[in-house]
Design a protein around this motif. Structure first.
Motif, short mmCIF file in Angstrom:
data_model
loop_
_atom_site.label_atom_id
_atom_site.label_comp_id
_atom_site.label_asym_id
_atom_site.label_seq_id
_atom_site.Cartn_x
_atom_site.Cartn_y
_atom_site.Cartn_z
N GLU A 155 43.21 -18.79 9.72
CA GLU A 155 42.14 -19.25 10.60
C GLU A 155 42.43 -18.91 12.06
N ASP A 156 43.69 -19.11 12.47
CA ASP A 156 44.06 -18.85 13.86
C ASP A 156 43.97 -17.36 14.20
N ASN A 157 44.37 -16.51 13.28
CA ASN A 157 44.28 -15.06 13.52
C ASN A 157 42.82 -14.61 13.66
N LYS A 158 41.97 -15.16 12.80
CA LYS A 158 40.53 -14.83 12.86
C LYS A 158 39.94 -15.28 14.19
N LEU A 159 40.33 -16.49 14.60
CA LEU A 159 39.80 -17.04 15.85
C LEU A 159 40.36 -16.28 17.05
N ALA A 160 41.64 -15.90 16.98
CA ALA A 160 42.25 -15.14 18.08
C ALA A 160 41.52 -13.82 18.28
N SER A 161 41.13 -13.19 17.18
CA SER A 161 40.38 -11.94 17.26
C SER A 161 39.02 -12.15 17.93
N HIS A 162 38.37 -13.26 17.59
CA HIS A 162 37.08 -13.58 18.18
C HIS A 162 37.20 -13.85 19.68
N ILE A 163 38.22 -14.60 20.06
CA ILE A 163 38.43 -14.93 21.48
C ILE A 163 38.75 -13.67 22.28
N THR A 164 39.61 -12.82 21.73
CA THR A 164 39.96 -11.57 22.40
C THR A 164 38.72 -10.71 22.64
N LYS A 165 37.84 -10.69 21.65
CA LYS A 165 36.60 -9.92 21.77
C LYS A 165 35.72 -10.48 22.89
N ILE A 166 35.62 -11.79 22.98
CA ILE A 166 34.81 -12.41 24.03
C ILE A 166 35.37 -12.07 25.41
N ILE A 167 36.68 -12.24 25.56
CA ILE A 167 37.31 -12.00 26.85
C ILE A 167 37.18 -10.54 27.28
N SER A 168 37.29 -9.63 26.32
CA SER A 168 37.30 -8.20 26.65
C SER A 168 35.91 -7.59 26.79
N LYS A 169 34.90 -8.23 26.14
CA LYS A 169 33.57 -7.64 26.16
C LYS A 169 32.51 -8.50 26.84
N GLY A 170 32.86 -9.77 27.12
CA GLY A 170 31.88 -10.65 27.71
C GLY A 170 30.92 -11.22 26.69
N THR A 171 29.91 -11.92 27.16
CA THR A 171 28.91 -12.53 26.28
C THR A 171 27.52 -12.21 26.79
N PHE A 172 26.53 -12.71 26.09
CA PHE A 172 25.14 -12.48 26.49
C PHE A 172 24.87 -13.06 27.88
N LYS A 173 25.49 -14.20 28.19
CA LYS A 173 25.23 -14.89 29.46
C LYS A 173 26.22 -14.53 30.56
N ASN A 174 27.41 -14.07 30.18
CA ASN A 174 28.43 -13.74 31.17
C ASN A 174 29.00 -12.35 30.88
N SER A 175 28.95 -11.49 31.87
CA SER A 175 29.37 -10.10 31.70
C SER A 175 30.90 -9.98 31.63
N ILE A 176 31.35 -8.77 31.31
CA ILE A 176 32.78 -8.49 31.30
C ILE A 176 33.39 -8.81 32.66
N GLU A 177 32.66 -8.45 33.71
CA GLU A 177 33.15 -8.69 35.07
C GLU A 177 33.36 -10.17 35.33
N SER A 178 32.51 -11.01 34.77
CA SER A 178 32.65 -12.45 34.95
C SER A 178 33.97 -12.94 34.36
N PHE A 179 34.29 -12.45 33.18
CA PHE A 179 35.54 -12.83 32.54
C PHE A 179 36.75 -12.23 33.26
N LYS A 180 36.58 -11.03 33.78
CA LYS A 180 37.68 -10.37 34.49
C LYS A 180 37.97 -11.02 35.84
N SER A 181 37.07 -11.88 36.28
CA SER A 181 37.28 -12.57 37.57
C SER A 181 38.44 -13.55 37.49
N PHE A 182 38.86 -13.87 36.27
CA PHE A 182 39.91 -14.87 36.07
C PHE A 182 41.02 -14.30 35.18
N ARG A 183 42.22 -14.76 35.43
CA ARG A 183 43.32 -14.45 34.51
C ARG A 183 43.18 -15.40 33.33
#
Length: 239
Positions: A155-183
């Motif tokens: 479960e943790d590996n599956k979730l880690a993959s999902h989180i990594t995808k969000i952080i690296s690609k952004g979401t519908f409401k927040n762009s990649i740049e928004s996520f890159k604004s923070f460490r």
């Protein structure tokens, strides 16, 4: 400024067998600055020492409600009253935000079927969206550490993959740049490691899920924490 986002859930996210009496699934995030997290740890530690002089138990919502295991002391009415009074005082007075996102699984399956998006990942994505949208408004925010409770290697590996995808690609409401604004980093911890943020997420998730199930039901725990919820109450539930 460093922020923590502690994540816990209430209910089962599976869609095949749904509990008729409690069809809710909810992800609860506790967003807190590093400094406020230290203050919260100190307050909770003192409280635990007061009630359990020889050890400090891990706060677990279900065990507290059932007065089970270490919480058998709450079978004494005076002790129980004092315990809840002190706990509520801390939850009400300390500075943090709650970001809950949930869904009614019956309604979700009716609308999308059993093959809809994974409820855990769907709710978590919405929690991240709300979190990043909030942090963008905080001029000194520059780091986010996401802490999730360990559930199991698969479960943790599956979730880690999902989180990594969000952080690296952004979401519908927040762009990649928004996520890159923070460490942004994330990690999985056992609840037994005594991370108070995970325990607060656990304590607050159930009363919020209970509120979503029946807004009119008596729910004093929810009344204490409602003011801490980041988004409007009507937007907690995914429709």
């Amino acid at each position: 400024m460093k922020y923590y986002l502690f994540i816990d859930e209430c209910g089962d996210h599976g869609l095949t067998k749904i509990d008729f009496h409690f069809p809710m699934f909810l992800i609860c995030g506790i967003l807190i600055t590093d400094n406020e997290n230290e203050k919260l740890k100190s307050k909770m530690s003192k409280m635990k020492t007061f009630f359990w002089q020889d050890h400090t138990p891990i706060f677990h919502s279900r065990e507290i409600r059932k007065c089970a295991n270490e919480y058998k002391i709450l079978l004494d009415k005076k002790t129980k009253l004092k315990f809840y009074r002190e706990l509520n005082k801390i939850l009400e007075r300390q500075t943090y935000s709650i970001i809950p996102v949930g869904l009614n699984k019956f309604n979700y399956v009716k609308k999308y079927g059993n093959l809809g998006n994974d409820p855990y990942e769907l709710c978590l994505s919405n929690v991240f969206d709300l979190c990043i949208s909030y942090l963008k408004k905080q001029s000194h925010a520059n780091e986010l550490i996401i802490v999730l409770e360990k559930r199991g290697e698969k479960e943790d590996n599956k979730l880690a993959s999902h989180i990594t995808k969000i952080i690296s690609k952004g979401t519908f409401k927040n762009s990649i740049e928004s996520f890159k604004s923070f460490r942004i980093t994330f990690k999985f911890n056992h609840k037994k490691e005594d991370l108070i943020g995970l325990q607060i997420a656990d304590l607050t998730a159930y009363p919020i899920a209970k509120y979503l199930l029946n807004e009119q039901a008596l729910n004093p725990a929810f009344d204490i924490i409602a003011i801490k919820i980041l988004q409007p109450l009507k937007k907690i539930l995914i429709r």
